[in-house]
Design a protein around this motif. Sequence first.
Motif, PDB file in Angstrom:
ATOM      1  N   THR A   1       0.845  -1.189   0.000  1.00  0.00           N
ATOM      2  CA  THR A   1       0.000   0.000   0.000  1.00  0.00           C
ATOM      3  C   THR A   1       0.879   1.237   0.000  1.00  0.00           C
ATOM      4  OG1 THR A   1      -1.993   0.979   0.992  1.00  0.00           O
ATOM      5  CG2 THR A   1      -0.229   0.282   2.504  1.00  0.00           C
ATOM      6  N   GLU A   2       0.257   2.393  -0.229  1.00  0.00           N
ATOM      7  CA  GLU A   2       1.026   3.635  -0.282  1.00  0.00           C
ATOM      8  C   GLU A   2       1.277   4.212   1.101  1.00  0.00           C
ATOM      9  OE1 GLU A   2       0.875   7.948  -2.622  1.00  0.00           O
ATOM     10  OE2 GLU A   2      -0.973   6.789  -2.331  1.00  0.00           O
ATOM     11  N   GLY A   3       0.274   4.138   1.970  1.00  0.00           N
ATOM     12  CA  GLY A   3       0.410   4.690   3.315  1.00  0.00           C
ATOM     13  C   GLY A   3       0.378   6.198   3.364  1.00  0.00           C
ATOM     14  N   ALA A   4      -0.188   6.833   2.329  1.00  0.00           N
ATOM     15  CA  ALA A   4      -0.183   8.303   2.257  1.00  0.00           C
ATOM     16  C   ALA A   4      -1.444   8.840   1.610  1.00  0.00           C
ATOM     17  CB  ALA A   4       1.046   8.776   1.483  1.00  0.00           C
ATOM     18  N   TYR A   5      -2.568   8.120   1.737  1.00  0.00           N
ATOM     19  CA  TYR A   5      -3.792   8.537   1.061  1.00  0.00           C
ATOM     20  C   TYR A   5      -4.999   8.340   1.968  1.00  0.00           C
ATOM     21  CZ  TYR A   5      -6.379   9.704  -3.199  1.00  0.00           C
ATOM     22  OH  TYR A   5      -7.160  10.316  -4.145  1.00  0.00           O
ATOM     23  N   PRO A   6      -5.064   9.107   3.069  1.00  0.00           N
ATOM     24  CA  PRO A   6      -6.196   8.948   3.982  1.00  0.00           C
ATOM     25  C   PRO A   6      -7.510   9.390   3.323  1.00  0.00           C
ATOM     26  CG  PRO A   6      -4.912  10.920   4.534  1.00  0.00           C
ATOM     27  CD  PRO A   6      -4.140  10.184   3.478  1.00  0.00           C
ATOM     28  N   PRO A   7      -8.638   8.781   3.691  1.00  0.00           N
ATOM     29  CA  PRO A   7      -8.768   7.712   4.688  1.00  0.00           C
ATOM     30  C   PRO A   7      -8.589   6.307   4.128  1.00  0.00           C
ATOM     31  CG  PRO A   7     -10.934   8.382   3.973  1.00  0.00           C
ATOM     32  CD  PRO A   7      -9.961   9.271   3.230  1.00  0.00           C
TER      33      PRO A   7
ATOM     34  N   ASN B  30      -5.691   4.771   3.051  1.00  0.00           N
ATOM     35  CA  ASN B  30      -4.530   4.186   3.725  1.00  0.00           C
ATOM     36  C   ASN B  30      -3.612   5.306   4.186  1.00  0.00           C
ATOM     37  OD1 ASN B  30      -2.256   4.534   1.516  1.00  0.00           O
ATOM     38  ND2 ASN B  30      -4.058   3.728   0.432  1.00  0.00           N
ATOM     39  N   PHE B  31      -3.032   5.141   5.358  1.00  0.00           N
ATOM     40  CA  PHE B  31      -2.106   6.133   5.910  1.00  0.00           C
ATOM     41  C   PHE B  31      -1.321   5.492   7.038  1.00  0.00           C
ATOM     42  CE2 PHE B  31      -6.166   6.505   8.077  1.00  0.00           C
ATOM     43  CZ  PHE B  31      -5.829   6.572   9.429  1.00  0.00           C
TER      44      PHE B  31
ATOM     45  N   GLY C 114      -6.322   2.840   8.357  1.00  0.00           N
ATOM     46  CA  GLY C 114      -7.327   3.332   7.434  1.00  0.00           C
ATOM     47  C   GLY C 114      -8.286   2.264   6.944  1.00  0.00           C
ATOM     48  N   PHE C 115      -9.145   2.669   6.029  1.00  0.00           N
ATOM     49  CA  PHE C 115     -10.153   1.785   5.455  1.00  0.00           C
ATOM     50  C   PHE C 115      -9.523   0.525   4.877  1.00  0.00           C
ATOM     51  CE2 PHE C 115     -12.238   0.745   1.312  1.00  0.00           C
ATOM     52  CZ  PHE C 115     -13.378   0.128   1.805  1.00  0.00           C
TER      53      PHE C 115
ATOM     54  N   ASP D 108       2.960  -8.967  -2.744  1.00  0.00           N
ATOM     55  CA  ASP D 108       2.092  -9.888  -3.466  1.00  0.00           C
ATOM     56  C   ASP D 108       0.755  -9.292  -3.894  1.00  0.00           C
ATOM     57  OD1 ASP D 108       3.951 -12.102  -3.011  1.00  0.00           O
ATOM     58  OD2 ASP D 108       3.346 -11.872  -0.918  1.00  0.00           O
ATOM     59  N   THR D 109       0.339  -8.214  -3.283  1.00  0.00           N
ATOM     60  CA  THR D 109      -0.907  -7.556  -3.665  1.00  0.00           C
ATOM     61  C   THR D 109      -0.721  -6.052  -3.566  1.00  0.00           C
ATOM     62  OG1 THR D 109      -1.934  -7.291  -1.479  1.00  0.00           O
ATOM     63  CG2 THR D 109      -2.192  -9.439  -2.555  1.00  0.00           C
ATOM     64  N   ILE D 110      -1.599  -5.321  -4.224  1.00  0.00           N
ATOM     65  CA  ILE D 110      -1.705  -3.873  -4.043  1.00  0.00           C
ATOM     66  C   ILE D 110      -3.084  -3.578  -3.484  1.00  0.00           C
ATOM     67  CG2 ILE D 110      -1.784  -1.620  -5.170  1.00  0.00           C
ATOM     68  CD1 ILE D 110       0.130  -2.725  -7.292  1.00  0.00           C
ATOM     69  N   ILE D 111      -3.118  -2.970  -2.310  1.00  0.00           N
ATOM     70  CA  ILE D 111      -4.374  -2.501  -1.712  1.00  0.00           C
ATOM     71  C   ILE D 111      -4.138  -1.028  -1.385  1.00  0.00           C
ATOM     72  CG2 ILE D 111      -6.109  -2.854   0.084  1.00  0.00           C
ATOM     73  CD1 ILE D 111      -5.197  -5.681   0.396  1.00  0.00           C
ATOM     74  N   ALA D 112      -4.370  -0.168  -2.376  1.00  0.00           N
ATOM     75  CA  ALA D 112      -3.904   1.218  -2.252  1.00  0.00           C
ATOM     76  C   ALA D 112      -4.774   2.199  -3.018  1.00  0.00           C
ATOM     77  CB  ALA D 112      -2.457   1.319  -2.738  1.00  0.00           C
ATOM     78  N   GLY D 113      -6.088   2.062  -2.900  1.00  0.00           N
ATOM     79  CA  GLY D 113      -6.964   2.976  -3.609  1.00  0.00           C
ATOM     80  C   GLY D 113      -6.799   2.891  -5.102  1.00  0.00           C
ATOM     81  N   MET D 114      -6.523   1.707  -5.615  1.00  0.00           N
ATOM     82  CA  MET D 114      -6.194   1.538  -7.027  1.00  0.00           C
ATOM     83  C   MET D 114      -7.428   1.193  -7.852  1.00  0.00           C
ATOM     84  SD  MET D 114      -3.356  -0.906  -8.812  1.00  0.00           S
ATOM     85  CE  MET D 114      -2.028   0.223  -8.372  1.00  0.00           C
TER      86      MET D 114
END
Length: 245
Positions: A31-37, A39-40, A49-50, A86-92
């Motif tokens: 994840t990116e960890g910089a896109y609240p809510p 992910n952050f 985050g969500f 292995d996965t992307i969970i980042a508002g994609m």
Amino acid sequence: MKTLILTTAALALTAGAALAESHSQTVRLGTEGAYPPYNFLNDAGEVDGFEREVGDELCARAELTCEWVTNDWDSIIPNLVSGNYDTIIAGMSITDERDEVIDFTQNYYPPAASAYVATSEDVDLTGGVVAAQATTIQAGHVADSGAALLEFATPDESVAAVRSGEADAVFADKDFLVPIVEASGGELMFVGEDVALGGGIGVGLRESDTELREKLDAAIQSMKDDGSLNELLVKWFGEEVRTFE
């Protein structure tokens, strides 16, 4: 619901098969960890985050051992393909362009609006300067609109460009912009019409990881079926958020 403009399609051919033999190993969630809510990083430096809650629940339902990894947005797909996680969970957002390089689960966030924010109602959205996070679907939309696109590495930098006067407006996911506008004390406001982009948010995976995709797909569907996914959407985005029927 950001979407990368892909220039790394060839990397798909070099994808590792880290999970091809067995999913008993730890599954790394990128994840990116910089896109609240969405992910952050919280005060403890942990992913929050969500999407943290969604990802943890998916792993529990799929009986997977998972860990979280953070990665800058502009290289998040290449590093998935090369096996760094292995996965992307980042508002994609799920798009045809990205689907040529990686695979997706069904969406866990329905298609939603993007919006413009400025410091004045008298802003030229088609002839002025509009900021957006680099290599996103919003940046692509601005580039096609006739406005001068000003790209930044992070969403916060794109908002800061409007505050400083460097850009006339910022274009981003509305759900990301709502709390920023509300906290601005009237300095920032929504302008123009909302724009529907993307096909919802899904989990991104390497195309070779079909077993993992099937497990996560089933877990997402179970969360839709029992209403728990809608509960998380409302928790993180408010009562006005679009939910699954």
